[in-house]
Design a protein around this motif. Sequence first.
Motif, PDB file in Angstrom:
ATOM      1  N   ILE A  97       0.823  -1.207   0.000  1.00  0.00           N
ATOM      2  CA  ILE A  97       0.000   0.000   0.000  1.00  0.00           C
ATOM      3  C   ILE A  97       0.860   1.261   0.000  1.00  0.00           C
ATOM      4  CG2 ILE A  97      -0.290  -0.109   2.520  1.00  0.00           C
ATOM      5  CD1 ILE A  97      -3.163   0.981   2.040  1.00  0.00           C
ATOM      6  N   THR A  98       1.948   1.257   0.765  1.00  0.00           N
ATOM      7  CA  THR A  98       2.941   2.334   0.720  1.00  0.00           C
ATOM      8  C   THR A  98       4.321   1.698   0.819  1.00  0.00           C
ATOM      9  OG1 THR A  98       2.910   2.663   3.125  1.00  0.00           O
ATOM     10  CG2 THR A  98       1.427   4.044   1.799  1.00  0.00           C
ATOM     11  N   VAL A  99       5.371   2.476   0.537  1.00  0.00           N
ATOM     12  CA  VAL A  99       6.716   1.894   0.553  1.00  0.00           C
ATOM     13  C   VAL A  99       7.360   1.966   1.929  1.00  0.00           C
ATOM     14  CG1 VAL A  99       7.116   2.331  -1.890  1.00  0.00           C
ATOM     15  CG2 VAL A  99       7.823   4.042  -0.207  1.00  0.00           C
ATOM     16  N   ASN A 100       6.775   2.727   2.844  1.00  0.00           N
ATOM     17  CA  ASN A 100       7.332   2.766   4.197  1.00  0.00           C
ATOM     18  C   ASN A 100       6.239   3.136   5.196  1.00  0.00           C
ATOM     19  OD1 ASN A 100       7.125   5.683   4.239  1.00  0.00           O
ATOM     20  ND2 ASN A 100       9.055   5.788   3.094  1.00  0.00           N
ATOM     21  N   ALA A 101       6.579   2.998   6.480  1.00  0.00           N
ATOM     22  CA  ALA A 101       5.603   3.216   7.545  1.00  0.00           C
ATOM     23  C   ALA A 101       5.218   4.684   7.673  1.00  0.00           C
ATOM     24  CB  ALA A 101       6.169   2.704   8.866  1.00  0.00           C
ATOM     25  N   ARG A 102       6.149   5.578   7.422  1.00  0.00           N
ATOM     26  CA  ARG A 102       5.848   7.006   7.512  1.00  0.00           C
ATOM     27  C   ARG A 102       4.723   7.377   6.554  1.00  0.00           C
ATOM     28  NH1 ARG A 102       7.322  10.603   4.056  1.00  0.00           N
ATOM     29  NH2 ARG A 102       9.002   9.308   3.215  1.00  0.00           N
ATOM     30  N   GLN A 103       4.812   6.933   5.296  1.00  0.00           N
ATOM     31  CA  GLN A 103       3.757   7.201   4.329  1.00  0.00           C
ATOM     32  C   GLN A 103       2.431   6.581   4.777  1.00  0.00           C
ATOM     33  OE1 GLN A 103       5.103   5.683   0.565  1.00  0.00           O
ATOM     34  NE2 GLN A 103       6.394   7.458   0.122  1.00  0.00           N
ATOM     35  N   PHE A 104       2.500   5.342   5.264  1.00  0.00           N
ATOM     36  CA  PHE A 104       1.264   4.663   5.665  1.00  0.00           C
ATOM     37  C   PHE A 104       0.568   5.415   6.789  1.00  0.00           C
ATOM     38  CE2 PHE A 104      -1.383   1.961   8.169  1.00  0.00           C
ATOM     39  CZ  PHE A 104      -2.090   1.239   7.223  1.00  0.00           C
TER      40      PHE A 104
END
Length: 326
Positions: A97-104
Amino acid sequence: MTTYNWGMIGTGWIAHEMADALNAVNGQIYAVADVNAEMLNKFADEKNITNRYQNPDDLIADPNVDIVYIATPHTYHYDYIKKALLAGKHVFCEKAITVNARQFDEVQAIAKEKHLILTEGFTLYHMPIFQQVQDLIAAGKLGDIKLVQVNFGSLKDYDPKNRFFNKQLAGGALLDIGGYATAFARTFLNSQPDVTLTTAKYFETGVDEQSGIILKNDDEQLAVMALSMRAKQPKRGVVSGTKGYVEIDNYPRATEAKITYTVDAHTQTTETISAGDDTKALQYEVADMQRYIDQGHDDGQLDRSHDVTHILNNVRNAWGMKYPFD
């Protein structure tokens, strides 16, 4: 069940499959967008879609679009999710869904603030067999769950230029296939793992080609995962407890589970349970997405994606592997 207008961004192979599912469930697809005009028109003609946009932003801005479906390379997910949510659209996005946790964390917060449904395209969340297995575990049939083992090996052709191996496009086994294995593991763990032990073998482009991952949570449960992009493995998951274990083959679209009850050290009994139809995996996704919107909540699906995304992030941090846009 209400029928919603879906707008699709991307026309790759998974979008073809999703378009067939949308047509099967809803009878139509409202709109599609692709920056490549030739691919856009070919896809729209084949799937009977009237509204066509070469600029995905124009599709997102269309007031008639209720749900934005995103099937682009990973690196574009965050931007399109954020734009769609801010435009008041529900979003169904392919994994990762996103490439990292920050984006998510950012898009999850937007979705919750705006009371919109944001869903990640993990078929195993929607296959009926998983609810049956979880019900069996909840009833205590397997005792206390101690260990989850799960494999995913995909044999990709050797091609350093392919997106699967392209670091600029968030390539590598972890984000391409590892999400499925991690989603399986998290489904059967009582709580989020807080210990990550892992090592990886890298492809020449710098992305992870294969890896071994061990996770442990505060309940002392373990998950052991093996991933590979250059060696085929069975898509197989095993959930083991104090009274037995369950084996699920082809777990992303499973329809069957074999349960072995370990009565004692010398006595075992087995049974096989079945549910669902693997050819309807994406139809289940569509139906669940629309049901989530109807009922106003997603049955906890986005919280599970939160945990999976953070596990994947922790694994990459343990490797010290970063993408250019991290």
